[in-house]
Design an enzyme around this catalytic site. Sequence first.
Site, PDB file in Angstrom:
ATOM      1  N   LYS A  89       0.834  -1.210   0.000  1.00  0.00           N
ATOM      2  CA  LYS A  89       0.000   0.000   0.000  1.00  0.00           C
ATOM      3  C   LYS A  89       0.872   1.264   0.000  1.00  0.00           C
ATOM      4  CE  LYS A  89      -2.236  -1.397   3.708  1.00  0.00           C
ATOM      5  NZ  LYS A  89      -1.536  -2.701   3.846  1.00  0.00           N
ATOM      6  N   THR A  90       1.892   1.274   0.877  1.00  0.00           N
ATOM      7  CA  THR A  90       2.784   2.436   0.936  1.00  0.00           C
ATOM      8  C   THR A  90       3.531   2.589  -0.387  1.00  0.00           C
ATOM      9  OG1 THR A  90       3.055   2.010   3.285  1.00  0.00           O
ATOM     10  CG2 THR A  90       4.664   3.488   2.269  1.00  0.00           C
ATOM     11  N   ASP A 134      -1.476   6.601   6.347  1.00  0.00           N
ATOM     12  CA  ASP A 134      -1.456   5.165   6.623  1.00  0.00           C
ATOM     13  C   ASP A 134      -2.360   4.908   7.830  1.00  0.00           C
ATOM     14  OD1 ASP A 134      -0.763   2.562   6.287  1.00  0.00           O
ATOM     15  OD2 ASP A 134       1.303   2.750   7.011  1.00  0.00           O
ATOM     16  N   THR A 183      -5.779  -1.396   6.923  1.00  0.00           N
ATOM     17  CA  THR A 183      -5.807  -2.855   7.048  1.00  0.00           C
ATOM     18  C   THR A 183      -7.223  -3.303   7.409  1.00  0.00           C
ATOM     19  OG1 THR A 183      -5.093  -2.540   9.327  1.00  0.00           O
ATOM     20  CG2 THR A 183      -3.389  -3.132   7.736  1.00  0.00           C
ATOM     21  N   ARG A 242       6.569  -8.098   2.014  1.00  0.00           N
ATOM     22  CA  ARG A 242       7.482  -7.675   3.089  1.00  0.00           C
ATOM     23  C   ARG A 242       8.122  -8.890   3.755  1.00  0.00           C
ATOM     24  NH1 ARG A 242       4.574  -4.018   6.553  1.00  0.00           N
ATOM     25  NH2 ARG A 242       5.461  -2.326   5.355  1.00  0.00           N
TER      26      ARG A 242
END
Length: 363
Positions: A89-90, A134, A183, A242
């Site tokens: 997302k980032t 975020d 999330t 990640r």
Amino acid sequence: MESNAEEQTGSAASVFHTERLQEVLAGLAASRAEPREVEFENSLRPRSFEEFVGQRQAVENLRVAIRAAAARGESPDHVLLSGPPGLGKTSLARLIASECGSTLHSTTGPALERARDLVGILTKLKRGDVLFIDEIHRTPVTVEEYLYSAMEDFSVELTLDQGPDARVLPLKLERFVLVGATTREGLLSAPFRGRFGVLERLAPYPDEDLIAIVVRSARLLGMPIEAGAAQALAARSRGTPRVVNRFLRRARDLAQVSGEAKVSSATALEALRRMGVDEHGLEELDRRILHCLARSAARPIGLKTIAAAVGEAEDTIEDVFEPHLLRCGFIERTSRGRVITRSGCAAIGVEPPGAAARADLSA
Ligand code: ADP
């Protein structure tokens, strides 16, 4: 193209949850998050939409929105990106800013404690800038309301002083693009969600995408990786870029200290073993959750009890650990709490309690 600049905004006080999530995700592959984790992560971020692996539909939708807006000489609609941590997302927020040729300003929902934190950021934005928030679902309600008019009319009304001296100061803002990441899309109020023109949900990645990601990361790190090693790391990474990158980092370290010029399958498997990651991608805390449920003798257990038993925050268990356990079919969520399934018991090598066996049979 990289974004022209990036600014970190927001009070440092309550970024705890975001940091903790990242720490936990990093910790899935290591006993302790390392201080250079962020630097490592940034070095592997995709620099263009072409480099962003997978999530084809979401990427395509974003590109169309950006191009169509550019053709009209406008900024794109506000974007909401949802999905579990570590899925990109980032990275997408950065790519949106760079594709628009604009500056990215980053903050988090919990860091926006007071309306004036938000107003301070909004009034700094220049025309076309991208504001990335975020964990936007954790924005305090009072602050969220200021975002409504900012998103819709590009204006805010700041109340100065209190009581009889109170004055309302209307502020005009430059047109900006809000990119929110969450999330928990379900926790966003309908009016808030309705103000985003583009909503994209990111799903866990299939193994072939994770293989592509880990091969690319290995190339960037200057350490080649064997196909079998990439497959082994990808298959255990919970569908999460990640996590696969963290695994690669440990495997590379192991290869280096062993004097190897590339990450072999044997080294990858040894690195996973040392990290306590099993063939399902489960790590220590996943196993503690499963053991906690197995001990309950088939009685559903609430999140609070699990959190207390394993010593982890409820949010973290729900955001980071449960999605994978649910996807693997190792646990089930009932209205009264969580139960372990027969395959969940098999994964940790314990006898299934009665209801777990029944739950699987009725599935
Ligand atoms: P999130 O914001 O959803 O938690 P990030 O954007 O921070 O996730 O991604 C975490 C890491 O995974 C970053 O280092 C990024 O480089 C990598 N990553 C995520 N998605 C992709 C992708 N689709 N392709 C390549 N790398 C990715």
